[in-house]
Design a protein around this motif. Structure first.
Motif, PDB file in Angstrom:
ATOM      1  N   LYS A  43       1.443   4.148   8.563  1.00 47.42           N
ATOM      2  CA  LYS A  43       0.997   3.274   9.653  1.00 47.42           C
ATOM      3  C   LYS A  43       1.461   1.848   9.346  1.00 47.42           C
ATOM      4  N   PHE A  44       1.248   0.961  10.299  1.00 45.03           N
ATOM      5  CA  PHE A  44       1.550  -0.459  10.114  1.00 45.03           C
ATOM      6  C   PHE A  44       0.304  -1.281  10.424  1.00 45.03           C
ATOM      7  N   PHE A  45       0.118  -2.375   9.694  1.00 43.24           N
ATOM      8  CA  PHE A  45      -0.863  -3.376  10.128  1.00 43.24           C
ATOM      9  C   PHE A  45      -0.163  -4.724  10.103  1.00 43.24           C
ATOM     10  N   ILE A  52       3.364  -4.731   8.167  1.00 42.07           N
ATOM     11  CA  ILE A  52       3.323  -4.176   6.810  1.00 42.07           C
ATOM     12  C   ILE A  52       3.074  -2.676   6.905  1.00 42.07           C
ATOM     13  N   PHE A  53       3.943  -1.904   6.272  1.00 40.65           N
ATOM     14  CA  PHE A  53       3.826  -0.446   6.277  1.00 40.65           C
ATOM     15  C   PHE A  53       2.884   0.006   5.161  1.00 40.65           C
ATOM     16  N   TYR A  54       2.065   1.023   5.482  1.00 38.10           N
ATOM     17  CA  TYR A  54       1.193   1.575   4.437  1.00 38.10           C
ATOM     18  C   TYR A  54       0.941   3.058   4.675  1.00 38.10           C
ATOM     19  N   GLN A  55       0.546   3.721   3.606  1.00 36.51           N
ATOM     20  CA  GLN A  55       0.092   5.115   3.638  1.00 36.51           C
ATOM     21  C   GLN A  55      -1.375   5.135   3.267  1.00 36.51           C
ATOM     22  N   ASP A  56      -2.140   5.998   3.917  1.00 34.12           N
ATOM     23  CA  ASP A  56      -3.569   6.116   3.614  1.00 34.12           C
ATOM     24  C   ASP A  56      -3.955   7.577   3.809  1.00 34.12           C
ATOM     25  N   SER A  57      -4.130   8.291   2.713  1.00 28.87           N
ATOM     26  CA  SER A  57      -4.486   9.716   2.781  1.00 28.87           C
ATOM     27  C   SER A  57      -5.926   9.925   2.361  1.00 28.87           C
ATOM     28  N   VAL A  58      -6.609  10.772   3.097  1.00 32.34           N
ATOM     29  CA  VAL A  58      -7.962  11.187   2.708  1.00 32.34           C
ATOM     30  C   VAL A  58      -7.820  12.423   1.836  1.00 32.34           C
ATOM     31  N   GLY A  59      -8.375  12.339   0.644  1.00 29.26           N
ATOM     32  CA  GLY A  59      -8.263  13.440  -0.307  1.00 29.26           C
ATOM     33  C   GLY A  59      -9.578  14.179  -0.461  1.00 29.26           C
ATOM     34  N   LEU A  97       1.155   0.640  -0.105  1.00 22.74           N
ATOM     35  CA  LEU A  97       1.827  -0.176   0.909  1.00 22.74           C
ATOM     36  C   LEU A  97       3.237  -0.490   0.446  1.00 22.74           C
ATOM     37  N   ASP A  98       4.093  -0.847   1.407  1.00 24.36           N
ATOM     38  CA  ASP A  98       5.372  -1.481   1.099  1.00 24.36           C
ATOM     39  C   ASP A  98       5.121  -2.985   1.136  1.00 24.36           C
ATOM     40  N   PHE A  99       5.340  -3.641   0.017  1.00 25.97           N
ATOM     41  CA  PHE A  99       5.175  -5.092   0.003  1.00 25.97           C
ATOM     42  C   PHE A  99       6.103  -5.745   1.031  1.00 25.97           C
ATOM     43  N   LEU A 100       5.755  -6.951   1.438  1.00 25.88           N
ATOM     44  CA  LEU A 100       6.611  -7.718   2.347  1.00 25.88           C
ATOM     45  C   LEU A 100       8.003  -7.859   1.724  1.00 25.88           C
ATOM     46  N   GLY A 101       9.039  -7.532   2.515  1.00 28.40           N
ATOM     47  CA  GLY A 101      10.406  -7.605   2.003  1.00 28.40           C
ATOM     48  C   GLY A 101      10.915  -6.298   1.413  1.00 28.40           C
ATOM     49  N   GLY A 103      10.973  -1.734   1.610  1.00 26.97           N
ATOM     50  CA  GLY A 103      10.743  -0.496   2.345  1.00 26.97           C
ATOM     51  C   GLY A 103      10.750  -0.682   3.851  1.00 26.97           C
ATOM     52  N   PHE A 104       9.690  -0.185   4.501  1.00 30.53           N
ATOM     53  CA  PHE A 104       9.589  -0.241   5.964  1.00 30.53           C
ATOM     54  C   PHE A 104       8.840  -1.474   6.468  1.00 30.53           C
ATOM     55  N   SER A 105       8.371  -2.311   5.566  1.00 33.20           N
ATOM     56  CA  SER A 105       7.698  -3.550   5.988  1.00 33.20           C
ATOM     57  C   SER A 105       8.723  -4.560   6.485  1.00 33.20           C
ATOM     58  N   ASP A 106       8.237  -5.594   7.200  1.00 34.47           N
ATOM     59  CA  ASP A 106       9.122  -6.652   7.671  1.00 34.47           C
ATOM     60  C   ASP A 106       9.763  -7.381   6.493  1.00 34.47           C
ATOM     61  N   LYS A 107      10.955  -7.950   6.759  1.00 35.63           N
ATOM     62  CA  LYS A 107      11.723  -8.650   5.727  1.00 35.63           C
ATOM     63  C   LYS A 107      12.209  -9.981   6.281  1.00 35.63           C
ATOM     64  N   PRO A 108      11.264 -10.903   6.512  1.00 33.42           N
ATOM     65  CA  PRO A 108      11.664 -12.173   7.146  1.00 33.42           C
ATOM     66  C   PRO A 108      12.630 -12.963   6.257  1.00 33.42           C
TER      67      PRO A 108
END
Length: 330
Positions: A43-45, A52-59, A97-101, A103-108
């Protein structure tokens, strides 16, 4: 003769310009099915207008435990995919998460990338997920180790908005500037001045793969397809053009050494280090000797002697077993 030579060079130049222009605008590689699946399951927030791209799995149902994973440079949250399922068998929430800059997060660009901002993004993600008051286990690697150190500093200072950290496990990060050995390409890009923007534009899969492969052990090097997945993450959103800006974290580590090493040395939470000892970036035994001297209370897992800088990818079972041993010890 001289006239003919000049004409020849003009023709070469005229031919080279469009070829170079085409090369510099090579579209990023297509995502492999596995990487596409990773992206579509995430997902993104939004943090200050940046995605910012992130993964969130319920285990595990019924467990209150949360683990947050902080990846290294120059890759992304996908670094954790080999141990992801194993973590969901122990934790109720597994978040990365993918830090800023990255993976799939924004890279301003231009942008002043900093460890402080990345730590604030982690805090913002947990607020976004409604988990800001929960106790968090942090698991980090490389660049992520330094972000974890800043989060630890804020926790220790009781800053507003801080995470409540239950435990910290670091892995193969240059937490001591004096034992950190950056790759030649990192040094060139970090301190290249006017050259850096040219070098980032000229970087291609060949240069990237030849630069990254030596930080893996001789028997655990990534396959061609795994390297393409890493490169696809970098090329996404023209990330190759911000690598020189991201690399300023090496200078930040030197400048804020007292703050970040001090945060590790003075906390009372359980701390562990998982170490691939063949790491040329954090060499054995200098790194380990300094770590044990500085953090005598921390426990350490040393993996097989052929495991290097990316232990979670090179020896996922060894890494997972070491982490579970630590988590189950308190």
């Amino acid at each position: 003769m001289a006239q003919r030579m000049r004409e020849w060079w003009v023709q070469v130049g005229l031919l080279a310009v469009p070829l170079l222009a085409a090369y510099l605008h090579i579209p990023p590689p297509q995502l492999s099915p596995a990487l596409h699946s990773w992206k579509s399951s995430g997902k993104f927030f939004t943090y200050k207008g940046l995605r910012i791209f992130y993964q969130d799995s319920v285990g595990v149902v019924g467990s209150p435990e949360i683990v947050v994973l902080l990846h290294g440079f120059p890759t992304s949250s996908y670094d954790w995919y080999k141990i992801w399922e194993g973590l969901t068998l122990r934790f109720h929430r597994v978040i990365a998460l993918d830090f800023l800059g990255f993976g799939f997060s924004d890279k301003p660009r231009p942008h002043h990338y900093s460890i402080f901002e990345q730590a604030s993004i982690v805090e913002a993600l947990l607020r976004h997920l409604g988990l800001q008051s929960r106790r968090i286990n942090l698991l980090s690697h490389d660049y992520g180790d330094t972000v974890a150190q800043e989060l630890l500093y804020r926790f220790k200072q009781n800053r507003s908005g801080r995470l409540t950290i239950k435990s910290l496990c670091l892995s193969n990060g240059g937490i001591f500037p004096e034992t950190h050995r950056p790759l030649l390409l990192q040094k060139l890009l970090k301190d290249g001045g006017m050259l850096s923007p040219i070098l980032t534009r000229l970087m291609n899969f060949f240069v990237f793969s030849r630069g990254l492969t030596p930080v893996f052990g001789p028997y655990t090097r990534p396959s061609e397809s795994e390297l393409w997945d890493m490169w696809a993450g970098i090329r996404n959103n023209d990330g190759n053009l911000v690598i020189d800006s991201l690399l300023q974290y090496i200078n930040q580590r030197k400048k804020f050494r007292r703050r970040w090493v001090g945060a590790l040395a003075s906390v009372s939470i359980p701390i562990h280090f998982i170490y691939g000892p063949l790491d040329p970036v954090n060499p054995y035994p200098e790194f380990l000797e300094l770590y044990r001297k500085t953090l005598p209370r921390s426990t350490v897992s040393i993996l097989d002697d052929h495991i290097s800088h990316y232990p979670q990818l090179e020896d996922p079972m060894g890494f997972l077993n070491a982490y579970m041993g630590f988590i189950n010890s308190f």
